[in-house]
Design an enzyme around this catalytic site. Structure first.
Site, PDB file in Angstrom:
ATOM      1  N   VAL A  64      19.516  15.917  -7.395  1.00  0.00           N
ATOM      2  CA  VAL A  64      20.188  14.659  -7.767  1.00  0.00           C
ATOM      3  C   VAL A  64      19.599  13.442  -7.053  1.00  0.00           C
ATOM      4  CG1 VAL A  64      22.397  15.743  -8.374  1.00  0.00           C
ATOM      5  CG2 VAL A  64      22.057  14.850  -6.060  1.00  0.00           C
ATOM      6  N   TYR A 155      27.770  10.174   6.126  1.00  0.00           N
ATOM      7  CA  TYR A 155      28.632  10.755   5.083  1.00  0.00           C
ATOM      8  C   TYR A 155      29.763   9.796   4.710  1.00  0.00           C
ATOM      9  CZ  TYR A 155      31.376  14.566   2.880  1.00  0.00           C
ATOM     10  OH  TYR A 155      32.081  15.367   2.017  1.00  0.00           O
ATOM     11  N   ALA A 157      29.771   6.531   4.975  1.00  0.00           N
ATOM     12  CA  ALA A 157      29.204   5.390   4.238  1.00  0.00           C
ATOM     13  C   ALA A 157      28.938   5.771   2.785  1.00  0.00           C
ATOM     14  CB  ALA A 157      27.912   4.931   4.910  1.00  0.00           C
ATOM     15  N   LYS A 159      30.377   8.198   1.019  1.00  0.00           N
ATOM     16  CA  LYS A 159      31.602   8.493   0.276  1.00  0.00           C
ATOM     17  C   LYS A 159      32.426   7.227   0.028  1.00  0.00           C
ATOM     18  CE  LYS A 159      31.051  12.926  -0.312  1.00  0.00           C
ATOM     19  NZ  LYS A 159      30.799  13.441  -1.671  1.00  0.00           N
ATOM     20  N   ILE A 188      38.807  21.132   2.305  1.00  0.00           N
ATOM     21  CA  ILE A 188      38.889  22.167   1.288  1.00  0.00           C
ATOM     22  C   ILE A 188      38.087  23.375   1.772  1.00  0.00           C
ATOM     23  CG2 ILE A 188      38.419  22.701  -1.154  1.00  0.00           C
ATOM     24  CD1 ILE A 188      40.388  20.327  -0.814  1.00  0.00           C
TER      25      ILE A 188
END
Ligand code: NDP
Length: 247
Positions: A64, A155, A157, A159, A188
């Site tokens: 990605v 992470y 920044a 998200k 999770i």
């Protein structure tokens, strides 16, 4: 089965939360493209689980963070399936470390996968969705993007960036009946959180009012709501699936 006739792409759909989302969308009747980057075995396992439950799925490898691979992959999917209705930007990585010691490459990799990846994939499907005058995009953010966390500036920044991007895309695409929303999971139970030391896990449980970790299926349920008929009037929103740890 209200997604019958629709095609969904789930980035990082091979494991963890992405696997649960893929299974759920296939159970709702969608043809699901399960994306992965490094573990074809996990993607094939997810495909087999979907088929065993009577659904239809295909696996597709692309990174990605790589614009060229994404263009090729989405062109292939559109040619094969004839349409792309749902995109779940779920692929994500962590490269944790305290600010003073965080390598520039750790920042770059996390931003490239978690934030730029969602931009590139949504850009790649946007023309198809606009022509169809129907589309559903769901960006998987995180509680960390709202609350922050020591050791995760990269992470957090990425998200948090997804939330602003979700709102801007929602405004741009609404006139074509394309909704763009975000789901922000708390902690999770997946490979990502299995790496947590016991002490950190115990502390976490004390901070979660519902006193347990969530499951990938909890997140999949929120995605199913947003892409299904009941979610048709929501856009630019974030659903927090976190046991109450952030309100
Ligand atoms: P996992 O580590 O279990 O799975 C990650 C998935 O992303 C895998 O399918 C992996 O594919 C894929 N992936 C990673 N990098 C790329 C890439 N460059 N291109 C394509 N695919 C890639 O993660 P989780 O299921 O735990 O997390 C899923 C999402 O949910 C992430 O965005 C994460 O940030 C978010 N999240 C997770 C939380 C949690 O508690 N677990 C909490 C909040 C948010 P492969 O196996 O082939 O490498």
């Amino acid at each position: 089965m209200n997604l019958q006739g629709k095609t969904a792409v789930v980035t990082g759909g091979s494991r963890g939360i992405g696997r649960a989302i893929s299974l759920r969308l296939a159970a709702m009747g969608a043809l699901v493209y399960i994306n992965y980057v490094s573990r074809p075995d996990a993607a094939e396992e997810t495909k087999a689980l979907i088929e065993a439950a009577g659904g239809v799925a295909r696996t597709i490898a692309f990174d990605v963070a790589d614009g060229i691979q994404i263009q090729d992959a989405f062109k292939r999917i559109a040619d094969e399936a004839g349409r792309i209705d749902i995109l779940v930007n779920n692929a994500g990585i962590t490269r944790d470390g305290l600010l003073a010691r965080m390598k520039e490459s750790d920042w770059d990799q996390v931003l490239a996968t978690n934030l730029k990846g969602a931009f590139l994939c949504t850009k790649a499907v946007s023309k198809t969705m606009m022509k169809q005058r129907w589309g559903r995009v769901v960006n998987i953010s995180s509680v960390i993007g709202f609350a922050g966390n020591a050791g995760q500036v990269n992470y957090a920044a990425a998200k948090a960036g997804l939330i602003g991007m979700t709102k801007a895309m929602a405004r741009e695409l609404a006139s074509r009946n394309i909704t763009v929303n975000s789901v922000a999971p708390g902690y999770i139970q997946t490979d990502m959180t299995d790496a947590l030391p016991d002490e950190a896990r115990d502390q976490l449980l004390r901070d979660i009012p519902l006193a347990c970790l969530g499951t990938p299926e909890d997140v999949a349920g929120a995605v199913a709501f947003l892409v299904g008929e009941d979610g048709r009037y929501l856009t630019g929103q974030t659903l927090h699936v976190n046991g109450g740890m952030y309100m």
